[in-house]
Scaffold this motif. Structure first.
Motif, short mmCIF file in Angstrom:
data_model
loop_
_atom_site.label_atom_id
_atom_site.label_comp_id
_atom_site.label_asym_id
_atom_site.label_seq_id
_atom_site.Cartn_x
_atom_site.Cartn_y
_atom_site.Cartn_z
N ARG A 54 -45.61 25.39 26.24
CA ARG A 54 -45.54 26.60 25.42
C ARG A 54 -44.56 27.62 26.00
O ARG A 54 -44.08 28.50 25.28
CB ARG A 54 -46.93 27.23 25.27
CG ARG A 54 -47.92 26.40 24.44
CD ARG A 54 -47.32 26.06 23.07
NE ARG A 54 -48.27 25.39 22.18
CZ ARG A 54 -48.48 24.09 22.16
NH1 ARG A 54 -47.83 23.29 23.01
NH2 ARG A 54 -49.33 23.56 21.29
N LEU A 55 -44.30 27.52 27.29
CA LEU A 55 -43.38 28.46 27.93
C LEU A 55 -41.94 27.96 27.93
O LEU A 55 -41.04 28.66 28.39
CB LEU A 55 -43.83 28.73 29.37
CG LEU A 55 -45.18 29.42 29.54
CD1 LEU A 55 -45.52 29.56 31.02
CD2 LEU A 55 -45.19 30.80 28.87
N THR A 56 -41.71 26.77 27.45
CA THR A 56 -40.37 26.18 27.44
C THR A 56 -40.01 25.75 26.02
O THR A 56 -40.84 25.79 25.11
CB THR A 56 -40.31 24.97 28.38
OG1 THR A 56 -41.39 24.07 28.07
CG2 THR A 56 -40.41 25.40 29.83
N ALA A 57 -38.75 25.34 25.86
CA ALA A 57 -38.24 25.00 24.52
C ALA A 57 -38.95 23.78 23.94
O ALA A 57 -39.33 22.86 24.67
CB ALA A 57 -36.74 24.73 24.61
N PRO A 58 -39.14 23.77 22.62
CA PRO A 58 -39.78 22.61 21.99
C PRO A 58 -38.88 21.38 22.05
O PRO A 58 -37.69 21.49 22.31
CB PRO A 58 -39.99 23.07 20.54
CG PRO A 58 -38.96 24.12 20.32
CD PRO A 58 -38.79 24.83 21.63
N PRO A 59 -39.43 20.23 21.79
CA PRO A 59 -38.62 19.00 21.82
C PRO A 59 -37.57 19.03 20.71
O PRO A 59 -37.72 19.75 19.71
CB PRO A 59 -39.65 17.89 21.57
CG PRO A 59 -40.98 18.50 21.80
CD PRO A 59 -40.83 19.95 21.50
N PRO A 60 -36.50 18.26 20.87
CA PRO A 60 -35.49 18.16 19.80
C PRO A 60 -36.13 17.69 18.49
O PRO A 60 -37.16 17.01 18.49
CB PRO A 60 -34.50 17.11 20.33
CG PRO A 60 -34.69 17.13 21.82
CD PRO A 60 -36.14 17.46 22.05
N LEU A 61 -35.51 18.03 17.37
CA LEU A 61 -36.06 17.71 16.06
C LEU A 61 -36.25 16.19 15.89
O LEU A 61 -37.25 15.76 15.32
CB LEU A 61 -35.14 18.25 14.97
CG LEU A 61 -35.60 17.99 13.52
CD1 LEU A 61 -36.97 18.62 13.26
CD2 LEU A 61 -34.56 18.53 12.53
N GLU A 62 -35.28 15.40 16.39
CA GLU A 62 -35.40 13.95 16.20
C GLU A 62 -36.61 13.38 16.94
O GLU A 62 -37.23 12.40 16.51
CB GLU A 62 -34.12 13.23 16.65
CG GLU A 62 -33.76 13.38 18.11
CD GLU A 62 -32.84 14.57 18.37
OE1 GLU A 62 -32.16 14.57 19.42
OE2 GLU A 62 -32.81 15.48 17.51
N ILE A 63 -36.97 14.01 18.07
CA ILE A 63 -38.16 13.57 18.81
C ILE A 63 -39.42 13.92 18.03
O ILE A 63 -40.36 13.12 17.94
CB ILE A 63 -38.19 14.20 20.22
CG1 ILE A 63 -37.01 13.72 21.06
CG2 ILE A 63 -39.51 13.87 20.92
CD1 ILE A 63 -37.01 12.23 21.35
N GLN A 64 -39.44 15.10 17.45
CA GLN A 64 -40.60 15.50 16.65
C GLN A 64 -40.77 14.57 15.45
O GLN A 64 -41.89 14.18 15.10
CB GLN A 64 -40.45 16.95 16.19
CG GLN A 64 -40.41 17.95 17.33
CD GLN A 64 -40.37 19.39 16.84
OE1 GLN A 64 -41.11 19.77 15.93
NE2 GLN A 64 -39.50 20.20 17.44
N GLN A 65 -39.65 14.19 14.83
CA GLN A 65 -39.72 13.25 13.70
C GLN A 65 -40.19 11.87 14.16
O GLN A 65 -40.93 11.19 13.45
CB GLN A 65 -38.35 13.16 13.04
CG GLN A 65 -37.94 14.45 12.34
CD GLN A 65 -36.52 14.41 11.83
OE1 GLN A 65 -35.68 13.61 12.30
NE2 GLN A 65 -36.20 15.28 10.88
N LEU A 66 -39.76 11.48 15.38
CA LEU A 66 -40.18 10.20 15.94
C LEU A 66 -41.69 10.18 16.15
O LEU A 66 -42.36 9.18 15.84
CB LEU A 66 -39.45 9.95 17.27
CG LEU A 66 -39.83 8.68 18.04
CD1 LEU A 66 -39.46 7.45 17.23
CD2 LEU A 66 -39.15 8.66 19.40
N VAL A 67 -42.23 11.28 16.66
CA VAL A 67 -43.68 11.37 16.88
C VAL A 67 -44.43 11.26 15.56
O VAL A 67 -45.45 10.56 15.45
CB VAL A 67 -44.04 12.68 17.60
CG1 VAL A 67 -45.55 12.86 17.68
CG2 VAL A 67 -43.43 12.72 18.99
N GLU A 68 -43.93 11.91 14.53
CA GLU A 68 -44.56 11.82 13.23
C GLU A 68 -44.55 10.39 12.71
O GLU A 68 -45.54 9.91 12.14
CB GLU A 68 -43.83 12.74 12.23
CG GLU A 68 -44.08 14.22 12.46
CD GLU A 68 -45.52 14.61 12.18
OE1 GLU A 68 -46.17 13.96 11.35
OE2 GLU A 68 -46.01 15.55 12.83
N SER A 69 -43.45 9.68 12.92
CA SER A 69 -43.37 8.30 12.43
C SER A 69 -44.32 7.38 13.20
O SER A 69 -44.86 6.42 12.63
CB SER A 69 -41.93 7.78 12.55
OG SER A 69 -41.57 7.57 13.91
#
Length: 598
Positions: free
Chosen positions: A570-585
């Motif tokens: 929470r204190l650092t930058a979120p993961p790249p968008l492609e990683i977030q999409q990978l997690v969703e998949s």
């Protein structure tokens, strides 16, 4: 034919089978070495997973611990079975959807970080090496009795056999070897249990026999066992646990540790698609249940057989258990099975009051002091290693020689099957994640195969060395490994699958927090961690922080892991968008192809 010859025949035949399968299924590529080519049938994989899971701790030591501890030791039974359900429901299908070879492979790519991958390798090696010590210890116990060699020689024999079929066959050879080992171990475990259940209760189904009437005394078997152990100063077999907190924590540690064990997780990478991973988990639960439903019955019957062997007058209808306890057998009249196990050093007798009889009782119970003095006893005289109870049970019950030979082969099969899976997990982490993915990405497939086999050979040597100096009983040593896996790998796998916000910084910080917290506790309050010659049983509860046993510290380490990972992410930058999409998949699997290396 002598008992030794029969044992040698059973064990030798099983070894020939394992090595033959390894030669037939020799891995010819990294994909076959790591995931058996990705084409294993779900039923085959379920059976192999069950063998991989039911280690020496399950086959040899678990029933021994339950026999010694009664209800309070059922944590091992509840934790290991419950943990497998968590693994099957929450992790296995999603990790298979991700399509990788190893647990560090998933962590490295999911958290887009070489550092995370390397830390995962370290956590995997620490947990797996600790776990494999228990397997080598169990193999040494089985070899020392049934092949009549010293336990250290038995451990070296086990190492040589594992080397032959694991180094050359890889996951492909191990998979089909484990199918054979499952058949051997489940038959070996079940047949003696059926014989003994019939002998004691007349019921051929052990799990029902445990709740049946004890034939000789005419009272329920568990009530009979309570009466016997109470007369000898032990807590009632069905009595409550002394510490509900530690019982809860150890159960939880074993559960989430199970879900984080890499050698079990990689089995789900060997099937063609996600649906097969789910079916594999279901079949594995069926195969595991056959042994785990039988283990409590084996434990209770083994304990009763042991006690009534030492105190024969307690076996039938007894008006006064105190009076019966005054007439234990003379040492010179001890049965042959005690003589045989004495030669291994796993049973020892010291005549403390010089009366020539075997006094076997709980001399640590202060409430038993007056009874002890009245009987003229000067301390417990018989020390029985818990790890021998299952292996000695057929001999205690005077079963046919071929049954003893069968259980010898089964105990060794249980130890070797899990040892092979653990060693493959260590080898894959070093060759694939550390060398190929971190140190030398340009390495050829042939070079990676060579590195995998060399690292497995090195892991076998390390496991053998540590197995010669174990910190405790097989199941207790394994419990430490589960605590380490619970504190390090389980949280990062859960967060990697179910949190799109978890980033690499949080994952790295969480794993380090879990690992350091857990190891510091083991160093401080256990007095052992890879230090040969020390014994964790020497530690006392007064030294434990808030009374928490080192065996049950895993959930505390896991909580530290989750908390630190959450705060840092929470204190650092979120993961790249492609990683977030990978997690969703990954969280919504709709089918997947074969495991690929990318």
């Amino acid at each position: 034919m002598s008992q030794f010859a029969i044992n040698l025949l059973f064990v030798g035949a099983s070894f020939a089978l394992y090595i033959g399968i390894a030669i037939w299924a020799r891995a010819g590529s990294t994909k076959e070495f790591y995931v058996a080519g990705g084409g294993v049938h779900p039923i085959t994989n379920g059976m192999a997973t069950a063998a991989d899971w039911m280690s020496a701790a399950s086959f040899i030591s678990m029933a021994g611990l339950i026999a010694a501890g009664g209800y309070s030791a059922s944590t091992f039974l509840m934790g290991w079975t419950g943990g497998y359900v968590i693994l099957a429901m929450l992790l296995a299908p999603y990790l298979r959807k991700f399509g990788k070879f190893t647990v560090p492979d998933f962590i490295g790519d999911r958290f887009y970080s070489r550092t995370a991958r390397v830390i995962a390798v370290v956590c995997l090696i620490v947990a797996s090496v600790t776990y494999v010590i228990g397997q080598m210890t169990g193999a040494g116990v089985a070899f020392s009795r049934f092949l009549e060699v010293p336990s250290n020689v038995g451990i070296w024999i086990a190492a040589a056999i594992v080397f032959l079929y694991a180094v050359f066959g890889g996951m492909k050879g191990i998979t089909y070897t484990q199918v054979a080992q499952y058949v051997v171990l489940i038959v070996a475990y079940t047949i003696p249990a059926v014989f003994i259940a019939l002998q004691l209760t007349g019921n051929p189904i052990p799990m029902f026999g445990m709740f049946s009437t004890h034939t000789e005394s005419g009272i329920p078997l568990l009530q009979k066992l309570d009466d016997v152990v109470r007369a000898l100063g032990f807590q009632d077999y069905t009595g409550d646990a002394s510490s509900k907190l530690n019982m809860l924590l150890l159960t939880l540690s074993l559960m989430i540790g199970t879900a984080g064990l890499p050698h079990v997780i990689i089995r789900f990478f060997t099937v063609p698609k996600v649906a097969d991973a789910r079916w594999s988990a279901g079949w594995a639960l069926v195969f595991i249940a056959l042994l785990y439903l039988t283990a409590p019955a084996v434990a209770s019957m083994a304990r009763l057989n042991l006690m009534t062997t030492i105190y024969p007058e307690m076996s039938g209808q007894v008006e006064s258990y105190d009076a019966a306890a005054n007439n234990p057998i003379f040492y010179e009249d001890r049965p042959e099975w005690i003589r045989s196990w004495e030669e291994t050093g796993l049973i020892t007798f010291t005549d403390k009051n010089n009366d020539g009889r075997i006094q076997f009782y709980n001399d640590a119970n202060p409430d038993f002091a007056d009874t002890e003095a009245t009987r003229g006893w000067a301390g417990n005289e018989l020390v029985v290693n818990n790890d021998i109870m299952v292996l000695a049970n057929p001999e205690i019950a005077n079963l046919p020689p071929w049954v003893i030979g069968l259980i010898a082969a089964g105990g060794i099969a249980a130890a070797l099957s899990t040892a092979a899976g653990l060693l493959l997990a260590i080898s894959s982490a070093i060759s694939h994640d550390l060398i190929k993915k971190t140190i030398n990405p340009a390495i050829t497939e042939k070079g990676e195969m060579r590195a995998a086999r060399i690292s497995m050979g090195g892991a076998i040597l390390l496991a053998t060395y540590l197995g010669l100096n174990p910190p405790g009983f097989a199941a207790q040593t394994v419990a430490l490994a589960f605590g380490i896996a619970a504190a390090t790998l389980f949280p990062v796998l859960m967060m990697g699958i179910f949190s799109t916000r978890m980033n690499s910084a949080g994952a790295v910080a969480g794993m380090l927090a879990g690992l350091v917290t857990t190891l510091l506790y083991l160093f401080t309050y256990l007095g052992w961690f890879f230090i040969p010659g020390t014994n964790m049983l020497a530690n006392t509860p007064e030294n434990w922080l808030f009374g928490i046993s080192p065996l049950g510290f895993g959930p505390v380490g896991a909580l530290a892991n989750f908390a630190v990972a959450f705060v840092v992410s929470r204190l650092t930058a979120p993961p790249p968008l492609e990683i977030q999409q990978l997690v969703e998949s990954v969280r919504y699997p709709k089918g997947a192809g074969l495991a690929v290396d990318h």
